[in-house]
Write a protein that holds these residues in place. Sequence first.
Motif, short mmCIF file in Angstrom:
data_model
loop_
_atom_site.label_atom_id
_atom_site.label_comp_id
_atom_site.label_asym_id
_atom_site.label_seq_id
_atom_site.Cartn_x
_atom_site.Cartn_y
_atom_site.Cartn_z
N ARG A 115 4.14 -10.99 -22.02
CA ARG A 115 5.98 -11.61 -22.50
C ARG A 115 7.22 -10.14 -20.96
O ARG A 115 8.03 -10.75 -21.26
CB ARG A 115 5.90 -12.43 -23.89
CG ARG A 115 5.93 -12.98 -24.14
CD ARG A 115 6.28 -13.72 -25.52
NE ARG A 115 5.95 -14.78 -25.57
CZ ARG A 115 6.01 -15.88 -25.64
NH1 ARG A 115 7.27 -16.27 -24.59
NH2 ARG A 115 5.64 -16.94 -25.95
N ARG A 116 6.71 -8.90 -20.96
CA ARG A 116 7.11 -7.83 -20.69
C ARG A 116 8.06 -8.59 -19.27
O ARG A 116 7.15 -9.28 -18.84
CB ARG A 116 6.35 -6.68 -20.57
CG ARG A 116 6.42 -5.74 -21.73
CD ARG A 116 5.74 -4.93 -21.67
NE ARG A 116 5.31 -3.36 -23.10
CZ ARG A 116 5.06 -2.72 -22.84
NH1 ARG A 116 3.88 -2.36 -22.47
NH2 ARG A 116 4.81 -2.44 -24.31
N MET A 117 9.06 -8.14 -19.22
CA MET A 117 9.84 -8.24 -17.95
C MET A 117 9.55 -7.79 -16.75
O MET A 117 8.99 -8.38 -15.65
CB MET A 117 11.01 -8.64 -18.45
CG MET A 117 12.08 -8.86 -16.58
SD MET A 117 13.90 -8.41 -17.06
CE MET A 117 13.93 -9.80 -18.40
N PHE B 208 7.35 -8.69 -10.45
CA PHE B 208 9.11 -8.81 -10.32
C PHE B 208 9.83 -8.08 -9.17
O PHE B 208 10.90 -8.54 -8.94
CB PHE B 208 9.14 -7.91 -11.96
CG PHE B 208 10.75 -7.58 -12.11
CD1 PHE B 208 11.61 -8.55 -13.15
CD2 PHE B 208 10.97 -6.70 -11.65
CE1 PHE B 208 12.81 -8.38 -13.25
CE2 PHE B 208 12.01 -5.92 -12.79
CZ PHE B 208 12.98 -7.52 -12.82
N GLY B 209 8.28 -7.34 -8.76
CA GLY B 209 9.20 -6.54 -7.95
C GLY B 209 10.01 -7.49 -6.56
O GLY B 209 10.72 -7.80 -5.99
N ARG C 98 6.39 2.40 -14.43
CA ARG C 98 6.53 2.95 -13.62
C ARG C 98 5.28 2.91 -12.65
O ARG C 98 5.89 2.33 -11.53
CB ARG C 98 5.66 4.29 -13.26
CG ARG C 98 6.29 5.65 -12.11
CD ARG C 98 6.16 6.86 -13.80
NE ARG C 98 5.04 6.98 -13.89
CZ ARG C 98 4.23 8.33 -14.50
NH1 ARG C 98 5.78 9.23 -14.60
NH2 ARG C 98 3.44 8.00 -15.29
N GLU C 99 4.21 1.76 -13.38
CA GLU C 99 2.96 1.63 -12.46
C GLU C 99 3.06 0.49 -12.15
O GLU C 99 2.54 -0.20 -10.42
CB GLU C 99 1.51 1.43 -13.07
CG GLU C 99 0.80 0.25 -12.83
CD GLU C 99 -0.05 0.39 -13.99
OE1 GLU C 99 -1.76 0.09 -13.51
OE2 GLU C 99 -0.28 0.72 -15.00
N VAL C 100 3.69 -0.79 -12.42
CA VAL C 100 3.97 -2.31 -11.28
C VAL C 100 5.00 -1.57 -10.31
O VAL C 100 4.53 -1.99 -9.43
CB VAL C 100 4.67 -2.39 -12.04
CG1 VAL C 100 5.73 -4.10 -11.40
CG2 VAL C 100 3.79 -3.39 -14.06
N LEU C 101 6.64 -0.65 -10.14
CA LEU C 101 7.30 -1.51 -10.00
C LEU C 101 6.20 -0.25 -8.34
O LEU C 101 7.38 -0.47 -7.31
CB LEU C 101 8.72 -0.10 -9.84
CG LEU C 101 9.11 -1.34 -10.97
CD1 LEU C 101 10.04 -0.79 -12.07
CD2 LEU C 101 9.80 -2.92 -10.27
N ARG D 274 10.41 4.61 -4.80
CA ARG D 274 11.21 5.54 -6.49
C ARG D 274 11.88 5.77 -5.32
O ARG D 274 12.49 6.43 -4.07
CB ARG D 274 10.17 6.68 -6.22
CG ARG D 274 9.01 5.95 -7.58
CD ARG D 274 8.12 7.16 -7.75
NE ARG D 274 6.66 6.78 -8.77
CZ ARG D 274 6.39 8.17 -9.56
NH1 ARG D 274 6.97 9.34 -8.98
NH2 ARG D 274 5.06 7.69 -10.18
N ALA D 275 13.17 6.29 -5.56
CA ALA D 275 14.35 6.80 -6.03
C ALA D 275 14.89 8.35 -6.36
O ALA D 275 15.54 8.71 -7.51
CB ALA D 275 15.70 6.24 -5.72
#
Length: 240
Positions: free
Chosen positions: A155-157, A162-163, A190-193, A201-202
């Motif tokens: 259920r985590r957003m 999500f990207g 972090r892993e997902v994005l 990454r910024a």
Amino acid sequence: MAEPGTRRQAPVSFVRRGGRMSDAQERAWRELAPTYVHDVPRDAAHTSVHPDARFIPEEEYGRSAPLVVEIGSGQGHAIIHASTTRRDVDFLAVEVYHGGLARTMLEAYKADVTNLRLIEANAPEVLETLLPEGSADEIWIFFPDPWHKKRHHKRRMISPGFGRIAGRALRDGGVLRLATDWEDYALQMREVLDAEPEFQRAFAGDWAERFEGRVMTAFERKGIDKGRDIRDLAYTRVPR
């Protein structure tokens, strides 16, 4: 509850919280909602968004300005502070907690805020269809529900895919800012994005510096008091 065969198929990333509101909160909905709340046409459920509905920032705010969207605005502490200190920027709070939205309206009214609108809806649907593509300059997601039990992690957003959803709403070069006090969720974010092609990454190192625009809230302080480290992340939308 959605009827069989209606649009909502993926699990939503929240528990809808209603509860009894105070007299002041009830009054806020009666008197202030016409000014602050964008009335979203619904689809399958109370917090759903009809796929043909659109939020046009220039029409809502009566001007063309940078737009910052906060997902899960809670009681509005961060976005009220931001909207009062950055009057040249427009802000949109997305939340499903009825009482939290009422509190946000009350504080906005006290601060004479005119550059803020509120939406009561499932956030992924807002990002995926309601907002025009590339309309947001920043998206903030501070302390989303961690769904800390392993069986609820689905259920985590911030999960694979999500990207695409967030990247659609952000303009090229726009920034996605996140913060959480749950280490395993921070690692998952972090892993997902890192793997999403829409973002890069910024930040340098393991974690981003604390976003200076994020005010300290009681919720964050509670996490700190429990010995949890607060971890920030920031990602830039790559050119389409």
